[in-house]
Design a protein around this motif. Structure first.
Motif: not given
Length: 135
Positions: A23-49
């Protein structure tokens, strides 16, 4: 990352480190990517959990349960437009290690939020925009 490793080690939950490192690699290397946005980062991990601890609560364990849980989690995050590939690693890690939810869930949430917050501060210091969208 050092803080995440330290907290994970203190809580005996170092299993969090690989998915959050990705996640850190995606957020820092491609911060404009949809996958790096808070909804995806936080939501993705928490929904998976959520999916994984539900599957575990139903009594399913082991590698085949990991396949099922990962598939369900992937479908859910895609349906809710919160896709984040490292969250699928979180799903597999949960299913293969069966960590205590009371310690794992708060640490995962804190780690995901921390990565988003660090990127927000970094972006401000560099006069860049992050996040580009919340929802």
């Amino acid at each position: 990352m050092a803080l995440l490793v330290a907290v994970g080690a203190l809580a005996h939950q170092t299993v969090l480190v690989p998915p959050l490192a990705a996640t850190m690699a995606i957020v820092t290397a491609t911060p404009d990517s949809p996958l790096a946005q808070p909804r995806h980062v936080i939501g993705g991990h928490m929904l998976s959990c959520l999916v994984c601890f539900t599957v575990l609560a139903l009594g399913w364990h082991g590698p085949w349960a990991a396949v099922v849980a990962c598939g369900i989690a992937c479908g859910l995050v895609l349906a809710l437009k919160a896709a984040h590939p490292p969250a699928m690693a979180t799903a597999v890690m949960i299913m293969l290690t069966d960590p205590p939810a009371t310690r794992f869930v708060p640490l995962l949430a804190a780690g995901a939020v921390l990565l988003v917050m660090v990127q927000m501060v970094s972006a401000r210091l560099q006069r860049e925009v992050y996040p580009t969208s919340w929802w």
